[in-house]
Design an enzyme around this catalytic site. Structure first.
Site, PDB file in Angstrom:
ATOM      1  N   GLU A  37      -9.704 -28.257-153.276  1.00 50.37           N
ATOM      2  CA  GLU A  37      -8.872 -28.735-153.940  1.00 50.37           C
ATOM      3  C   GLU A  37      -7.804 -28.949-154.859  1.00 50.37           C
ATOM      4  O   GLU A  37      -6.989 -27.954-154.863  1.00 50.37           O
ATOM      5  CB  GLU A  37      -8.401 -29.599-152.750  1.00 50.37           C
ATOM      6  CG  GLU A  37      -6.599 -30.522-153.115  1.00 50.37           C
ATOM      7  CD  GLU A  37      -6.236 -29.048-152.140  1.00 50.37           C
ATOM      8  OE1 GLU A  37      -6.109 -28.689-151.297  1.00 50.37           O
ATOM      9  OE2 GLU A  37      -4.160 -29.052-152.782  1.00 50.37           O
ATOM     10  N   HIS A  39      -8.547 -26.099-156.960  1.00 46.41           N
ATOM     11  CA  HIS A  39      -8.247 -25.101-156.675  1.00 46.41           C
ATOM     12  C   HIS A  39      -7.503 -24.457-156.177  1.00 46.41           C
ATOM     13  O   HIS A  39      -6.522 -23.314-156.204  1.00 46.41           O
ATOM     14  CB  HIS A  39      -9.719 -23.758-156.421  1.00 46.41           C
ATOM     15  CG  HIS A  39     -10.948 -24.229-157.313  1.00 46.41           C
ATOM     16  ND1 HIS A  39     -12.296 -25.144-157.087  1.00 46.41           N
ATOM     17  CD2 HIS A  39     -11.234 -23.675-158.431  1.00 46.41           C
ATOM     18  CE1 HIS A  39     -13.535 -24.362-157.394  1.00 46.41           C
ATOM     19  NE2 HIS A  39     -12.635 -24.344-158.958  1.00 46.41           N
TER      20      HIS A  39
END
Ligand code: PAF
Length: 304
Positions: A37, A39
């Site tokens: 999450e 990224h």
């Protein structure tokens, strides 16, 4: 989605240069895959700031020392592509090692003093590898803006400095750290932690939180704050501290007292434009590197 994945360097450069000719602003999100999450939040920010977004997935051998986890580093391309699907990015770049560093490859970026401390001390050749690959990725993707996580705060500072020193026409953004609900900063390396190590690793975010509370309560003495963070981390018997640093957020020089920065705001605006949503400047950054068994975690927070 398949047709949006490119592994050829020349094809990537041509496609992004063509978009640039149409006046599109190109954003790149460099990653080593094993996406989470954290990224994805960076990709969303890139999409909000740019017209055409490229995510790169490349486990860069040059930034790992021979003793480090390059071979073991998680490679989860299929899952990464699944996660990226709903975000609808324009291109995904998955170059091979051979194409990035063909036989005879012999040029590296040697950044200066920012790379010598903290991570640079523990991982001496690391930033040389990071700056080299980032410069290549910026060129190959014709990037106007590049997006990194604040989780690797020193990396962000080093890349920004490289961009400034080489006059790269690229805006370098840092995006906020994403944490689990219990405070653990998301990291591709969290998957290496046993459940006991994971529980004990919560001491990192607890230590960081405590530093914020202490400063708010008027404690600006770095020794006192560091001692308190250390005490919190040492309640975890599996934790082996590599460093706890309380540093100037721009130069990363270690502080003895946390200054009241208000006099310096104007000169710093340019730097913080890309990292802070609010109109408030940090007075210091706390940076941690701690090992839990074979897993090395880093975390940080800005102090206001
Ligand atoms: O932060 C990372 O994942 C890597 O250091 C980067 C910036 C993609 C370069 O390989």
């Amino acid at each position: 989605m398949e047709h949006r994945i490119i592994d050829d360097l020349g094809a990537m450069q041509q496609k992004t240069l063509a978009q640039k000719r149409f006046g599109k602003r190109i954003g790149v999100v460099p990653t080593m895959g094993a996406l989470h999450e954290g990224h994805l939040s960076i990709v969303r920010r890139a999409k909000a700031e740019c017209d055409f977004v490229v995510v790169t997935i490349f486990v860069n051998p040059v930034q790992f020392a021979p003793t480090e986890d390059f071979d073991k580093y998680p490679r989860t391309l299929e899952h990464d592509l699944e996660l990226l699907k709903p975000l609808n990015v324009d291109l995904i770049f998955t170059p091979t090692e051979k194409n990035m560093y063909p036989a005879g490859y012999d040029t590296f970026v040697e950044a200066g003093s920012l790379t010598k401390r903290l991570e640079g001390e523990c991982r001496p050749s690391h930033f040389r590898g990071v700056t080299t690959v980032v410069l290549k990725l910026l060129n190959i993707t014709s990037a106007d803006a590049a997006f990194f996580g604040q989780k690797d705060y020193q990396q962000y500072c080093v890349v920004r400095k490289m961009a400034a020193d080489f006059n790269l026409p690229v805006d370098i953004f840092a995006c906020p750290i994403i944490r689990e609900s219990d405070g653990l900063a998301l990291s591709s390396r969290n998957r290496y932690l046993s459940s006991e190590e994971r529980t004990q690793a919560l001491a990192l975010s607890q230590g960081l939180k405590r530093s914020q509370c202490m400063l708010e309560a008027g404690v600006a003495d770095v020794k006192k704050i560091r001692r308190e963070i250390q005490a919190i981390i040492e309640t975890s018997p599996l934790a082996e501290i590599e460093y706890i640093a309380i540093a100037d957020p721009l130069t990363l020089e270690e502080l003895t007292v946390i200054p009241n920065n208000s006099h310096n705001i104007a000169s710093q605006r340019h730097f913080w434009r890309y990292i802070l949503p609010e109109n408030q400047l940090p007075r210091a950054v706390v940076l941690l590197a701690v090992r839990f068994g074979k897993t090395r975690l880093i975390d940080n927070c800005l102090l206001y």
